[in-house]
Design a protein around this motif. Structure first.
Motif, PDB file in Angstrom:
ATOM      1  N   GLU A  79       2.829 -14.223   9.469  1.00 17.08           N
ATOM      2  CA  GLU A  79       4.033 -14.660   8.762  1.00 17.08           C
ATOM      3  C   GLU A  79       4.532 -13.507   7.900  1.00 17.08           C
ATOM      4  OE1 GLU A  79       7.126 -17.036   8.273  1.00 17.08           O
ATOM      5  OE2 GLU A  79       5.396 -17.521   9.514  1.00 17.08           O
ATOM      6  N   SER A 132       1.173 -21.501  10.636  1.00 12.60           N
ATOM      7  CA  SER A 132       2.149 -20.691   9.882  1.00 12.60           C
ATOM      8  C   SER A 132       3.510 -20.824  10.547  1.00 12.60           C
ATOM      9  CB  SER A 132       1.718 -19.221   9.832  1.00 12.60           C
ATOM     10  OG  SER A 132       1.653 -18.672  11.143  1.00 12.60           O
ATOM     11  N   GLY A 133       4.533 -20.551   9.751  1.00 12.79           N
ATOM     12  CA  GLY A 133       5.896 -20.608  10.262  1.00 12.79           C
ATOM     13  C   GLY A 133       6.867 -21.064   9.205  1.00 12.79           C
TER      14      GLY A 133
END
Length: 981
Positions: A311, A38-39
């Protein structure tokens, strides 16, 4: 275990992610998830078919094939400038390939920027089995862990370019976790150990063995700044934290973990637990540990978990069937409210502190809670923590009960230590000490050597009220509260000597003056000698001494001390003010009324009055002398001021014959009235010495002609016993002088009569007969006269040209004009004086201030001595006790070329006006020649021997026959003579 000790809260809300229709979201339904990341606002999921699923925040899914066979590893680099994703997968079985992708907004357009066949990197022909991969935040280093215990390090340049690589770690146990910290130190976790490497790019990195206990795959991570970027592993029943050089902390925690993640300072842990009662094979317990605040923020059960993703500020849990659960953290205020409802104020305060939120209101609420429960000691400790944020009065009101005085004292002490106390707080604290009789605390508070944290003046007042005078004096002296220190010593301790010594050492003159003016009277009452000496030094030894007269009021009822003070001041400062000398003089006079001091003080008064340097006020001094009847002082002052009449009165009052005569001989020439006053004094005396002085005085009066004989006779006749022999010689001599003056007057009368007759004849000739001018020379140039010529009645003749050059006016003779002008000016001034006579009396009668009117007329010369001018300017006639009246005569004669000229003459007539300039005045009669009711006895000229008794021989007497009076009226009514008074 810690898990049993930490409190549990529901700080997270759990929900299942749903689609737009409200149904359970099924975007990942049917895929075999192999890896996640995630990011950058995306959730990345890899599957066993080599596809990358990119999920946006609105739960839209994009899919892009990355590998042919499967995708095994995903790494998202959130801090890179570009959206870089590193993947490991297989295009062929057992043949791993590393690719670096630049992900664009559209996943389909993303491309591979680097390709590495990991199989080619193996030194053996054994297939490569990648277990984990990590990339540093700056993308300069990348590490790959293998199942055979090997770690490859790619370094130099960033990962999007070709890099060098090396084998940095080798072990028998499989690599289960890798992480780079901020300093790009590498942590390596295996199933059996934990190592760290510093300076990984060097040929020989520094290796550190951290632990002999390892972890399973996916059970390691790097914490954030809340835990100082430590490396964390999760073996069974514990968590271990490591730094590069330190084995770190051991945090016991029950359970065996399957997944862990880090979320905003919290550790997310998924563990398996057997739930037999639910008749399920297994379920997962998800627990969120708040590592900073030491509590459990969430506990919940989930189906077997495949992945944990963080996130958009939320925690996402992917379940067994690819369903996604979302955990949302509650806000800080909501958390605090939960804790407050449970009365867990300490936890709420700690939570607020860690989140940098305002926690003072929580501390205040905690204190209120404890106070309501009766825990006043605990409450006051909390309130102390709010100092500077909560109004002190709020707390003080809660502890005003006498039973809570200890708690109040504790809080007030804390206020002073924090330097936020005001005067009221200081007063209250000191009152608490005094109520508790805690002298030790009181002295410790006011005598501390540290920084001043209270109001000194308030502390002094409280100590005085509580009779702690020594402590009050200590504060006043220590903090230079000069006035307070003197107040305490005099009013409280009655230690006058100490107070006086303290005033004497004050640094400024103004401070000394202020304290002396305030307490000087008290000090003088108790220490008169020391105070007097102090004032002498204060006013005498300084370059700019204070005025001594300011301190005179301090010596009330202390005359002896005041005399010493003033004498010292006068001796040191001879130019002292008149107030000082006047005060000293009055003190001397007071003491002179006492028999034991009379001689000494009288001598001191005389010495001061005779001194040329003494600056006393003469008027004030004279008033004092008369008030205290000190004759020597009166005499000295009157003589200095020229008041000789007062001096003579003093001598006469004390019958000091010798002093009277001495004064007359010394000052009688300046003031002749002294002799007259002395004559009157001695005339009424009956002793022989007085008669001798009368004879002496009469000789002087006769010599200086100070009194008319009648006044002398009247003065001596006041004493019926005065023998005639005293006056015999005086009267005889005076009669002889009068007879001589009468003879002289007769001669003058005859002379003036002849001159008047001559003048009358001349006037008559000028009116009736022609004037013959026989002069044949010019008066100016002494040359023979030629026509045209000018002839004047004064018998001067001129050439017309010479006359016009010299004459100011055509009718004035240049030779006679100057004398005529002076005579006219004198006549004019006499006319003005005569006219002022009547004006004077009218003005005095009508003026609101007669004295001012008299002064104005004196200035105009009403009483000036008149000037007597004779006709020929050859002699002056002076007649005693007479005033002249001047007559002006104007003569004109016909003649073609003649010029008329004014001829001035003057005559003297006698009137009865009083003589001017007499040394004394007598209300009975000032003029011996004036007409009185006793004219026959008092007027010596009324007898038959009076040469003027017969009117026929007196040319100035009233004559019925005008022919015999040259100044009588003209028979023709055209007399040129006008009399001007």
């Amino acid at each position: 275990m810690v898990s049993h000790q930490w409190r549990r809260f529901a700080f997270f809300s759990k929900e299942v992610v749903k689609d737009d229709n409200g149904e359970k979201w099924a975007g990942l339904q049917g895929i075999d998830i192999t890896c996640t990341a995630s990011g950058r606002g995306k959730l990345l999921v890899g599957d066993s078919k080599g596809n990358l699923h990119c999920i946006s925040q609105d739960m839209k899914v994009e899919v892009k094939p990355m590998y042919i066979t499967r995708l095994t590893h995903l790494v998202q680099i959130p801090k890179a400038k570009q959206n870089i994703v590193v993947t490991v997968g297989e295009d062929e079985p057992a043949h791993p390939i590393l690719r670096v992708w630049n992900i664009t907004n559209k996943l389909a357009d993303s491309g591979c920027v680097r390709y590495v066949d990991l199989t080619t990197l193996s030194k053996t022909n054994v297939s490569v089995n990648v277990t984990c991969i990590v990339v540093s935040d700056n993308m300069s280093n990348m590490a790959i862990g293998l199942a055979d215990g090997t770690v490859w390090l790619f370094y130099k340049h960033d990962i999007t370019r070709e890099q060098r690589y090396k084998e940095i770690h080798s072990d028998k146990a499989a690599i289960t976790g890798l992480a780079f910290n901020k300093e790009v130190a590498l942590f390596v976790a295996t199933e059996t150990a934990v190592h760290s490497y510093k300076r990984v790019s060097d040929a020989n990195p520094i290796q550190t063995f951290l632990s002999s206990e390892g972890c399973g795959l996916g059970l390691s991570l790097l914490t954030d700044h809340h835990q100082y970027h430590q490396f964390l592993i999760a073996p069974k029943n514990k968590f271990l934290f490591f730094t590069v050089d330190d084995p770190g902390n051991n945090l016991p925690m029950d359970g065996t973990r399957s997944h862990i993640a880090w979320y905003r300072g919290c550790l997310v842990s998924v563990s398996f637990a057997r739930r037999t009662m639910l008749k399920q094979d297994s379920i997962c317990d998800l627990t969120i540990y708040d590592m900073s605040n030491k509590f459990i923020g969430f506990t919940g059960t989930f189906p077997p978990v495949k992945a944990l993703l963080v996130e958009w500020g939320s925690l996402f849990v992917i379940g067994k069937n690819n369903e996604i659960y979302k955990l949302n953290e509650k806000g800080i205020q909501e958390k605090i409210d939960i804790l407050k409802r449970k009365c867990l104020y300490d936890d709420a305060i700690q939570l607020a502190k860690n989140n940098q939120d305002d926690h003072m209101n929580l501390i205040k609420a905690h204190g209120d809670h404890l106070a309501s429960k009766g825990d006043h000691d605990g409450a006051i400790s909390k309130y102390i923590g709010t100092i500077g944020h909560v109004e002190p009065s709020y707390v003080i009101r809660k502890f005003l009960d006498a039973r809570r005085i200890h708690n109040l004292t504790q809080y007030l002490e804390a206020l002073h230590e924090a330097n936020v106390a005001n005067q009221d707080h200081t007063t209250l604290l000191l009152n608490c000490y005094t109520k508790l009789k805690n002298v030790q605390k009181l002295e410790q508070f006011i005598r501390s050597d540290g920084q001043l944290n209270f109001d000194v003046e308030t502390a002094i007042k409280v100590c005085r009220q509580a009779t702690y005078f020594d402590d009050a004096a200590y504060l006043a002296e220590k903090f230079n509260q000069y006035d307070w220190y003197v107040h305490i010593q005099i009013e409280d301790k009655h230690d006058y000597r100490t107070a006086l010594a303290y005033i004497n050492q004050l640094p400024s003159l103004e401070k000394k003056k202020e304290n002396v003016k305030t307490f000087g009277k008290q000090l003088m009452d108790h220490l008169p000698e020391e105070m007097t000496e102090f004032l002498i030094e204060l006013c005498g030894d300084l370059e700019d001494p204070p005025p001594p007269e300011e301190f005179i009021p301090l010596f009330v009822n202390r005359n002896e001390c005041l005399i010493l003070f003033l004498e010292a001041i006068v001796a040191r400062q001879p130019d002292s003010s008149s107030q000082v000398y006047n005060a000293l003089l009055e003190l001397y006079l007071r003491d002179s009324q006492k028999e034991e001091f009379r001689e000494q003080r009288t001598a001191q008064v005389v010495e001061m009055l005779q001194s040329d340097t003494a600056r006393y006020d003469p008027d004030h001094a004279l008033l004092l002398m008369q008030l205290y009847r000190l004759q020597p002082g009166i005499v000295i002052l009157c003589e200095k001021r020229g008041l000789y009449q007062h001096v003579l009165d003093c001598y006469c009052e004390n019958n000091e014959y010798k002093s009277i005569m001495d004064l007359c001989w010394r000052r009688g020439g300046e003031e002749a009235s002294l002799w007259v006053q002395a004559l009157r004094y001695f005339a009424v005396r009956e002793d022989e010495e007085s008669r001798g002085h009368v004879t002496e005085i009469l000789q002087y009066i006769e010599q200086k002609n100070l009194l008319p004989p009648l006044m002398v006779v009247k003065a001596l006749s006041e004493n019926a016993k005065t023998p005639i022999s005293v006056l015999m010689n005086y009267i005889t001599r005076h009669i002889a002088i009068e007879e001589e003056q009468t003879s002289e007057n007769e001669v003058l009368i005859k002379k003036y009569s002849e001159e008047a007759a001559k003048m009358r004849e001349e006037i008559k000739k000028l009116k009736t007969e022609p004037v013959i001018f026989q002069t044949n020379k010019c008066t100016q140039c002494v040359k023979k006269l030629n026509l045209p010529a000018v002839h004047l009645l004064c018998k001067h003749s001129w050439h017309q040209q010479c006359f016009e050059e010299l004459a100011d006016l055509e009718e004035d003779c240049p030779v006679c004009s100057q004398d005529n002008r002076q005579t006219l000016e004198h006549l004019k001034s006499l006319d003005q004086i005569e006219n002022l006579d009547q004006q004077f009396f009218r003005s005095v009668e009508n003026a609101p201030d007669p004295f001012t009117a008299v002064a104005d007329f004196f200035a105009k010369g009403v009483y000036n001595k008149p000037v007597v001018i004779d006709g020929e300017k050859k002699a002056k006639l002076q007649v005693t006790r007479s005033r002249p009246r001047v007559a002006r005569e104007e003569v004109s004669a016909p003649g073609a070329r003649a010029r008329s000229q004014a001829v001035l003459r003057e005559a003297v007539v006698f009137d009865n006006s009083p003589p001017q300039g007499l040394p004394f005045s007598d209300p009975v009669s000032n003029n011996p020649f004036a007409t009185t009711p006793d004219a026959d006895t008092n007027n010596p000229f009324a007898s038959d021997d009076n040469p003027f008794s017969g009117g026929e021989t007196n040319p100035f007497a009233a004559d019925p026959d005008d022919n015999n009076n040259p100044f009588g009226s003209d028979s023709e009514g055209q007399s040129p003579i006008q009399f001007v008074s």
